[in-house]
Scaffold this active site. Structure first.
Site, short mmCIF file in Angstrom:
data_model
loop_
_atom_site.label_atom_id
_atom_site.label_comp_id
_atom_site.label_asym_id
_atom_site.label_seq_id
_atom_site.Cartn_x
_atom_site.Cartn_y
_atom_site.Cartn_z
CD GLU A 30 54.29 -5.06 72.60
OE1 GLU A 30 55.38 -4.76 72.66
OE2 GLU A 30 54.15 -6.35 72.28
CB CYS A 81 57.81 -3.60 74.56
SG CYS A 81 57.84 -5.42 73.97
#
Length: 511
Positions: free
Chosen positions: A250, A289
């Site tokens: 990620e 995020c």
């Protein structure tokens, strides 16, 4: 000297032999605890997890491992108050933001416990039905998935020290794969305390859960072909490719929110967009995020939307999270504060501030010490002219408003993120929303659609729910986590068993 937190590897607690790193209160600047991993026998740690932890977990059925998850959730729930105190001290979060991290982790564990219980006594997962390879079905092929015979290494980020562990740990443990977690140093205290409580409670078999605090040096070198690794941000991918280690990545994500055309400035769609943008800018001080970084609106609504978002942001009081009047706490460190300010200045070279909270005073916090950042909404009148606004993610309470000419132009701008975790759509026309969602799905791991009828029901643009996939293509890393039982795929190996029907029947059916 502050307390040195212990690591748990090879089935026992061990402290590092070096001075380690000191974790600080990001608001008060005071020393909290130290972390250090110097001198740990990492080859032995990984071997113990693979051989002892992995063997014990694989000996259980999915339902038995689901019971382990429920027991872990119970331990964490019993110690929840302590986690809130640690989060406030080490991450500078207000209670609502702590809940996203702590309660979100517990909720995810509980969900996987329920899903795993439904898998029953199976020892493997069937993938589709058997298919014939010979006349009259006398020889068949059946695909199955079995737990990988390795260890899962988690190298986690600083923004979610609780959820970041448990959202990965839940499907890994349910799959029968032992875990070694390396939390981000800056906020490792909460992760270490949670792991300690679970280990001390004795609810997991030895070797199923290990933690290494401090430097990650040498961890990637221990990976072997049957291991898996999941990390946020950059890492030494050479170690992964050398052993063909399965990885989930990620990376950065310049997520967007898109308002569809055809709405008045005073419409509910505009109001919903403004509230969600302001919320995403300020939850966890923008350190998510999945937070909204770009806001795309019809050009005729640019000024109205700027005012609406600004009106929402004026309600945000920033400062010491221990003060009940504070709605947004701090970033995790002064280092992160400086990084956010540098990124903001970089964007300001190509935008202008539409709402700038930097002139507002902090509540119960010294601006020379505290890592508190005020929210800033930027504006870019010509979003086609500057690639930077589509490339740079400022990991704090910052977003950029951009106008588009027509829907096709708006979709093109959304895709310029080159792969993101999530995009949210706002509007009322079901057909137009569905069409835009299908278009944006190519470059977004999740498309979150907010209409007036779900105004009070939707889970939130940035909230990662265990029922839905978390991950995204391209710049976002190309990874995928959660999504219900889909998350188990990462921790299983698929094999085609080719045999006579009676052999396949003897093997038993998976879940």
């Amino acid at each position: 000297m502050t307390e040195l937190l212990a690591n748990h590897v090879s089935g026992r607690w061990q402290t590092g032999t070096g001075q380690g790193s000191t974790l600080l209160d990001p608001v008060l600047g005071t020393a909290l605890v130290r972390v250090d991993a110097t001198g740990l026998d990492l080859p032995a740690a990984f071997a113990f997890a693979r051989e002892t932890g992995g063997k014990a977990l694989r000996a259980m059925s999915y339902a038995q491992r689901a019971k382990l998850l429920a027991d872990v959730a119970g331990v964490l729930q019993a110690n929840r108050d302590a986690y809130y105190e640690i989060s406030t001290a080490n991450s500078g979060t207000v209670k609502n933001d702590t809940a996203v991290d702590v309660d979100g982790g517990i909720y995810t564990l509980s969900q996987y416990a329920k899903w795993g219980a439904a898998l029953g006594d199976a020892r493997h997962l069937s993938d589709g039905n058997a298919v014939s390879l010979a006349k009259d079905g006398a020889f068949q092929s059946q695909h199955i998935q079995v737990p990988t015979r390795g260890v899962a290494l988690f190298i986690n980020a600083f923004n979610f020290p609780s959820w970041g562990l448990w959202e990965k740990a839940a499907p890994a443990l349910l799959s029968g794969v032992p875990i070694i977690v390396k939390p981000a140093t800056a906020t490792a205290w909460l992760t270490q305390r949670m792991v300690k409580d679970v280990i001390d409670a004795g609810v997991l078999p030895p070797g199923a859960l290990s933690i290494v605090c401090g430097s990650s040096a040498g961890l990637m070198d221990q990976l072997q072909p049957m291991d898996v690794v999941s990390f946020t941000g950059s890492a030494d991918t050479a170690a992964i490719s050398r052993h063909s280690v399965r990885s989930n990545i990620e990376a950065d994500s310049v997520n967007c929110a898109l308002l569809l055309p055809g709405h008045a400035a005073d419409s509910e769609a505009v109001a919903l967009l403004a509230r969600e943008v302001a919320r995403e800018m300020t939850i966890k001080s923008g350190q998510k995020c999945t937070a909204i970084r770009r806001v795309l609106v019809p050009q005729e609504l640019y000024d109205s939307v700027a005012q609406a978002i600004g009106a929402q942001l004026t309600k945000t009081t920033v400062g010491n999270p221990r003060n009940e009047t504070v709605r947004m706490g701090s970033l995790v460190s002064r280092e992160q504060f400086n990084t956010v300010q540098q990124g903001l200045e970089q964007l300001l070279a190509h935008t202008r501030a539409l709402y700038d909270g930097r002139g507002h005073a902090l509540v119960d916090a010294d601006p020379a010490i505290a890592a508190c950042a005020q929210p800033v909404l930027l504006g870019a009148q010509d979003p086609d002219a500057t690639a930077l606004i589509h490339d740079v993610e400022v990991f704090g309470p910052v977003a950029t408003l951009m106008p588009y000419r027509d829907l096709n132009h708006g979709l093109q701008l959304a895709h310029r993120g080159l792969g993101s975790l999530v995009c949210s759509l706002y509007g009322e026309d079901a057909g137009a929303l569905a069409g835009a969602a299908s278009d944006l799905a190519a470059s977004h791991g999740r498309v979150h659609i907010i209409t007036p009828d779900v105004a009070k029901l939707h889970s939130g643009h940035g909230n990662v729910m265990p029922q839905s996939q978390h991950g995204g293509p391209g710049r976002a890393g190309g990874g995928a986590e959660l999504g219900g039982l889909r998350a188990l795929d990462f921790y299983h190996r698929k094999s085609a068993i080719q045999a006579a029907p009676q052999v396949l029947q003897a093997q038993g059916t998976g879940a």
